[in-house]
Design an enzyme around this catalytic site. Structure first.
Site, mmCIF file in Angstrom:
data_model
loop_
_atom_site.group_PDB
_atom_site.id
_atom_site.type_symbol
_atom_site.label_atom_id
_atom_site.label_comp_id
_atom_site.label_asym_id
_atom_site.label_seq_id
_atom_site.Cartn_x
_atom_site.Cartn_y
_atom_site.Cartn_z
ATOM 1 C CD GLN A 221 -38.343 -18.931 18.391
ATOM 2 O OE1 GLN A 221 -38.403 -20.163 18.521
ATOM 3 N NE2 GLN A 221 -38.508 -18.329 17.233
ATOM 4 C CD GLU A 371 -23.792 -24.224 29.692
ATOM 5 O OE1 GLU A 371 -23.593 -23.029 29.948
ATOM 6 O OE2 GLU A 371 -24.940 -24.697 29.558
ATOM 7 C CG HIS A 396 -23.063 -25.885 33.268
ATOM 8 N ND1 HIS A 396 -24.073 -26.802 33.304
ATOM 9 C CD2 HIS A 396 -23.644 -24.681 33.032
ATOM 10 C CE1 HIS A 396 -25.231 -26.188 33.090
ATOM 11 N NE2 HIS A 396 -24.992 -24.903 32.929
ATOM 12 C CG ASP A 453 -28.636 -24.419 33.582
ATOM 13 O OD1 ASP A 453 -28.476 -23.303 34.108
ATOM 14 O OD2 ASP A 453 -28.144 -24.712 32.474
ATOM 15 C CG ASP A 454 -32.177 -22.441 32.101
ATOM 16 O OD1 ASP A 454 -32.548 -21.325 32.495
ATOM 17 O OD2 ASP A 454 -31.015 -22.687 31.728
HETATM 18 ZN ZN LIG Z 1 -26.866 -21.793 34.013
#
Ligand SMILES: [Zn+2]
Ligand SMILES: *[C@@H]1O[C@H](CO)[C@@H](O)[C@H](O)[C@H]1NC(C)=O
Ligand SMILES: *[C@@H]1O[C@H](CO)[C@@H](O)[C@H](O)[C@H]1NC(C)=O
Ligand SMILES: *[C@@H]1O[C@H](CO)[C@@H](O)[C@H](O)[C@H]1NC(C)=O
Ligand SMILES: *[C@@H]1O[C@H](CO)[C@@H](O)[C@H](O)[C@H]1NC(C)=O
Ligand SMILES: *[C@@H]1O[C@H](CO)[C@@H](O)[C@H](O)[C@H]1NC(C)=O
Length: 522
Positions: A221, A371, A396, A453-454
């Protein structure tokens, strides 16, 4: 057994261990075998032998074989003392959820040192989560022609447009943000609500995210909310420039960006394709490097969602090959993204992934694999398949310990694991980071790099928060300045840069490193 005999044993074991070419696991067996004879003849273990085995073991760990300077050792001792203090505190940050730990980490002197430390390259960051969301809210949503709508699922969408946008199924009416802000009593509160739409941050993460499903739903989202802002063509470029700047401020010098290369749009609704996106990245990278000559640049790993069907992925691989040919400087390769547990397996895409090989084209792969904590599922097979498709690195590799053969192959072939501690914790693969599987990989010197990653979705910045978790939580008291040095060098060593550029990168990095050491050792 007399002391000379013990010396003899010790020397023999030490010699055997350092001269045999066997894998470490075999050495363990040999040591065990030799040690099993000792109790027969000795009343207590020999301290010399103990010391030698301890040294032997610590030489296996990441950075364990580096020869360190006096200044490096001084800084290492300082870090060790600081770590002991943090471990003794009631709230040890790596044991807590990052959302709770972050304020403590920010205050940690170890964190300040890690921020200042030249960390090399960020090899695993995604395009929509590169820039802290504060910037999206305080800068981008204040630009003219920015519309917002409230969706039925308590979220928002954004769109830049010269006219009022048409309603879409999920949101029925668009309002200009300037209008909304004028009507809002307190714009600070309003802006904070936008920030919380764009991140996963919450005061009570255990309560808000009770399962992996729940946290991934919120993840997707927030990602979708950022979409309309980031894909507006002028913002697309500024966002990327800001991302490079934030990495540079965090003392990183090179980026490999996992990028969807989305369709971007203009105010009049006109759109641009993937090549536009890639050349925008190239142009902005060049500009940034020209302004910051000690920054090496960036390359792009083109990604598509693993929820796509086989024919779409086949098309994407073909497109990746074309992009690679057209933009050899910036294109590094191909990967699939999205939640592994819910997506299709690498094996199901074998036809698409074999295409470059069949055509004699070299399209490097950088697969997310492992992951997952679902041992033995089809998805859990991604780790082996990633290696069968000759992946250059493993994103990962959280499940790697459960696959000793794959682990051995990845070690032998120098296929590094991109460890992203905060991501694994927020997405609920592990809660206390001292229990992260990379602690084993680090203890045996498996090829690995640290990435974030994020970072924007998790509220982390650059690589420093993840380095903190890796150094203090995963590495425990064992990791030292050599670990950090090796991790930084690994990020260049295992990058997709050409051998010549790696030499150049290491050269620039080494100068920064020496400066960092001399400024921080006392
Ligand atoms: Zn990633
Ligand atoms: C937003 O960022 C751009 C650069 O990306 C800058 O030129 C501009 O002044 C910023 N605007 C605001 C309102 O901060
Ligand atoms: C807006 O709300 C914040 C706290 O949410 C408060 O600190 C600030 O003073 C408020 N501003 C105004 C103008 O009322
Ligand atoms: C998103 O922003 C809207 C508008 O301010 C707010 O009503 C809503 O609670 C926010 N949602 C989240 C998940 O933060
Ligand atoms: C694959 O997905 C595309 C786009 O969603 C769709 O048009 C196509 O029919 C699908 N192909 C198959 C074989 O399911
Ligand atoms: C992987 O590399 C090996 C050795 O270079 C090669 O024989 C094999 O064909 C490659 N596999 C694929 C799927 O490209």
């Amino acid at each position: 057994m007399g002391s000379s005999a013990i010396k003899c044993w010790t020397t023999f074991i030490g010699h055997t261990m350092s001269t045999t070419p066997w894998p470490e696991i075999h050495k363990v067996v040999v040591i065990y075998f030799l040690l099993s004879w000792l109790p027969v003849c000795c009343s207590s273990p020999d301290p010399g032998l103990r010391e030698s085995l301890m040294l032997q073991e610590s030489s296996w760990e990441t950075g364990g074989r580096l020869l360190l300077t006096k200044a490096e050792l001084q800084l290492s001792e300082r870090l060790h003392r600081l770590k002991e203090q943090e471990m003794a505190s009631a709230d040890f940050p790596p044991a807590l959820h990052f959302f709770r730990a972050k304020p403590l980490i920010q205050r940690s002197p170890i964190y300040s040192l890690l921020r200042a430390m030249p960390k090399g390259a960020a090899l695993h960051i995604h395009d929509f989560s590169l820039v802290g969301v504060e910037w999206l809210v305080r800068n981008v949503t204040y630009r003219p022609h920015c519309y917002m709508c409230f969706t039925q699922d308590q979220s928002v969408r954004f769109l830049f447009s010269s006219r009022e946008p048409k309603s879409i199924p999920l949101c029925s009416s668009w309002v200009l943000l300037t209008t909304l802000r004028a009507k809002t009593g307190n714009t600070t509160d309003f802006d904070n609500s936008l920030v919380s739409n764009l991140t996963l941050f919450t005061d009570d993460p255990e309560e808000a995210y009770t399962s992996q499903d729940a946290v991934w739903k919120r993840f997707e989202q927030a990602f979708t909310t950022a979409w309309g802002l980031v894909t507006y063509a002028p913002v697309f470029k500024d966002y990327y420039y800001e991302g490079l700047k934030q990495l540079y401020m965090d003392n990183c010098m090179y980026l490999e960006l996992r990028a969807l290369l989305p369709e971007t749009y203009e105010l009049d609704g006109g759109t641009h394709d993937r090549s536009w996106g890639l050349s925008a990245y190239q142009e902005v990278t060049r500009q940034f490097v020209s302004e910051h000559p000690d920054f090496l640049g960036a390359r792009v790993i083109f990604t598509v969602h693993r929820g796509l069907n086989e024919s779409m992925v086949l098309k994407a691989v073909e497109e990746a090959m074309n992009l690679q040919k057209a933009f050899p400087e910036i294109m590094a390769g191909f990967d699939l993204v999205g939640r592994e547990d819910k997506g299709r397996t690498l094996w199901s895409f074998r036809e698409a992934l074999s295409l470059p090989g069949k055509r004699g084209v070299n399209l490097p792969f950088f697969f997310h694999a492992g992951e997952t904590d679902e041992y033995g599922t089809e998805v859990d097979g991604n780790l082996l398949d990633a290696l069968l498709f000759n992946t250059s690195r493993i994103g990962h590799g959280f499940a790697l310990l459960r696959h000793p053969l794959v682990k051995e192959l990845s070690r032998k072939r120098g296929i590094a694991v991109e460890v992203c501690p905060i991501s694994n914790q927020v997405l609920k693969l592990v809660s206390d980071l001292r229990n992260h599987p990379a602690t084993v990989l680090m203890s045996e010197g498996h090829p690995l790099v640290i990435s974030s990653d994020d970072p924007a979705l998790f509220g982390a910045s650059g690589l420093s928060h993840d380095f903190y978790e890796a150094f203090v939580g995963i590495g425990g008291l064992n990791s030292h300045i050599g670990t950090l040095k090796e991790l930084a060098m690994n990020s260049i060593r295992y990058s997709s840069l050409s051998p010549e550029l790696k030499v150049k990168a290491l050269d620039i990095w080494k100068k920064k490193w020496d400066k960092f050491i001399s400024e921080n050792s006392r």
